[in-house]
Motif scaffolding. Sequence first.
Motif, PDB file in Angstrom:
ATOM      1  N   TRP A 116      49.068  23.781  39.085  1.00  0.00           N
ATOM      2  CA  TRP A 116      49.001  24.234  38.483  1.00  0.00           C
ATOM      3  C   TRP A 116      47.637  24.944  39.399  1.00  0.00           C
ATOM      4  N   PHE A 117      47.103  26.605  38.804  1.00  0.00           N
ATOM      5  CA  PHE A 117      45.382  26.779  40.189  1.00  0.00           C
ATOM      6  C   PHE A 117      44.731  27.851  39.670  1.00  0.00           C
ATOM      7  N   ASN A 118      44.090  27.980  40.297  1.00  0.00           N
ATOM      8  CA  ASN A 118      43.348  28.906  39.832  1.00  0.00           C
ATOM      9  C   ASN A 118      43.537  29.836  40.300  1.00  0.00           C
ATOM     10  N   ALA A 119      44.148  31.419  39.603  1.00  0.00           N
ATOM     11  CA  ALA A 119      44.246  32.388  40.291  1.00  0.00           C
ATOM     12  C   ALA A 119      43.561  34.151  40.184  1.00  0.00           C
ATOM     13  N   ARG A 120      43.639  34.205  41.610  1.00  0.00           N
ATOM     14  CA  ARG A 120      42.428  35.452  41.041  1.00  0.00           C
ATOM     15  C   ARG A 120      43.188  36.308  40.456  1.00  0.00           C
ATOM     16  N   GLU A 121      42.154  36.754  40.138  1.00  0.00           N
ATOM     17  CA  GLU A 121      42.916  37.996  38.878  1.00  0.00           C
ATOM     18  C   GLU A 121      43.810  38.823  39.967  1.00  0.00           C
ATOM     19  N   SER A 122      43.183  39.601  41.419  1.00  0.00           N
ATOM     20  CA  SER A 122      44.566  40.246  41.209  1.00  0.00           C
ATOM     21  C   SER A 122      45.965  40.019  42.287  1.00  0.00           C
ATOM     22  N   ALA A 123      46.072  38.437  41.956  1.00  0.00           N
ATOM     23  CA  ALA A 123      47.545  37.895  42.093  1.00  0.00           C
ATOM     24  C   ALA A 123      48.031  37.495  40.383  1.00  0.00           C
ATOM     25  N   ILE A 124      48.103  37.642  39.591  1.00  0.00           N
ATOM     26  CA  ILE A 124      48.472  37.312  38.383  1.00  0.00           C
ATOM     27  C   ILE A 124      49.881  37.949  38.665  1.00  0.00           C
ATOM     28  N   ASP A 125      50.560  39.406  38.665  1.00  0.00           N
ATOM     29  CA  ASP A 125      51.593  39.534  38.828  1.00  0.00           C
ATOM     30  C   ASP A 125      52.471  39.149  39.991  1.00  0.00           C
ATOM     31  N   PHE A 126      51.561  38.771  41.412  1.00  0.00           N
ATOM     32  CA  PHE A 126      52.582  38.159  42.357  1.00  0.00           C
ATOM     33  C   PHE A 126      52.757  37.307  41.189  1.00  0.00           C
ATOM     34  N   TYR A 127      51.971  35.698  41.106  1.00  0.00           N
ATOM     35  CA  TYR A 127      52.605  34.471  40.383  1.00  0.00           C
ATOM     36  C   TYR A 127      53.616  34.228  39.099  1.00  0.00           C
ATOM     37  N   LYS A 128      53.132  35.703  38.487  1.00  0.00           N
ATOM     38  CA  LYS A 128      54.226  35.730  36.859  1.00  0.00           C
ATOM     39  C   LYS A 128      55.617  36.004  37.614  1.00  0.00           C
ATOM     40  N   ARG A 129      55.913  36.806  39.020  1.00  0.00           N
ATOM     41  CA  ARG A 129      57.301  37.144  39.168  1.00  0.00           C
ATOM     42  C   ARG A 129      57.724  35.643  39.847  1.00  0.00           C
ATOM     43  N   MET A 140      34.959  33.228  36.130  1.00  0.00           N
ATOM     44  CA  MET A 140      34.203  34.057  37.665  1.00  0.00           C
ATOM     45  C   MET A 140      34.403  32.691  38.133  1.00  0.00           C
ATOM     46  N   ILE A 141      33.763  32.805  39.262  1.00  0.00           N
ATOM     47  CA  ILE A 141      33.953  31.255  40.403  1.00  0.00           C
ATOM     48  C   ILE A 141      32.856  32.271  41.098  1.00  0.00           C
ATOM     49  N   PRO A 142      31.901  31.900  41.451  1.00  0.00           N
ATOM     50  CA  PRO A 142      30.387  32.198  41.547  1.00  0.00           C
ATOM     51  C   PRO A 142      30.908  32.166  43.555  1.00  0.00           C
ATOM     52  N   ASN A 143      30.738  33.722  43.365  1.00  0.00           N
ATOM     53  CA  ASN A 143      30.262  34.117  45.309  1.00  0.00           C
ATOM     54  C   ASN A 143      32.121  34.097  45.507  1.00  0.00           C
ATOM     55  N   VAL A 144      32.632  34.884  44.720  1.00  0.00           N
ATOM     56  CA  VAL A 144      34.125  34.553  45.176  1.00  0.00           C
ATOM     57  C   VAL A 144      34.705  36.273  44.095  1.00  0.00           C
ATOM     58  N   CYS A 145      35.166  35.499  42.913  1.00  0.00           N
ATOM     59  CA  CYS A 145      35.628  36.631  41.737  1.00  0.00           C
ATOM     60  C   CYS A 145      36.181  36.262  41.220  1.00  0.00           C
ATOM     61  N   LYS A 146      37.146  37.091  39.784  1.00  0.00           N
ATOM     62  CA  LYS A 146      37.352  36.678  38.922  1.00  0.00           C
ATOM     63  C   LYS A 146      38.676  35.677  39.078  1.00  0.00           C
TER      64      LYS A 146
END
Length: 159
Positions: A116-129, A140-146
């Motif tokens: 398991w992991f906290n995936a950046r919103e921009s990487a969701i499709d990569f991991y789904k593959r 939101m992870i503060p000072n990082v991204c969703k």
Amino acid sequence: MDQEDNHKSFQILQITAGETYPVRQPVLRPGRHPEECIFEGDTTSSTLHLGAFLGYTLVGVASFMKNKHSHFNEPEQYQLRGMAVLPEYQNKKLGEKLLLEGEKRLIDQASNVLIWFNARESAIDFYKRYGYKTTGELFMIPNVCKHIVMYKNLVPRSG
């Protein structure tokens, strides 16, 4: 050397926690203090750090830490953290190679493992593959991204 030959020259090797930081920092925490790339669990003996090398140059990293998430019941859980590939080496399937090698090594040491992991919103499709699923809502992870929690049960191949 053509681009396909270049891909074949990459190797995935086990590395130390300290070796991951020079890749994690510019990719995951650009412009921030290098200490922000040191994660709890980095130096635990059960943590697996992998590096993608082009020759002797480390260009990508991934860490797999034995860590339970309260949402899951599986006894063997590993958290993927700090997966990063230097920008000039992205889009060469290094993330895939790091992920699949980590899966292989974890399944070799335990029969049923949940990653398991906290995936950046921009990487969701990569991991789904690669068969990973989302659970819960974006946060939101503060000072990082969703991010969103993603997971996959690894089951050994039979035969």
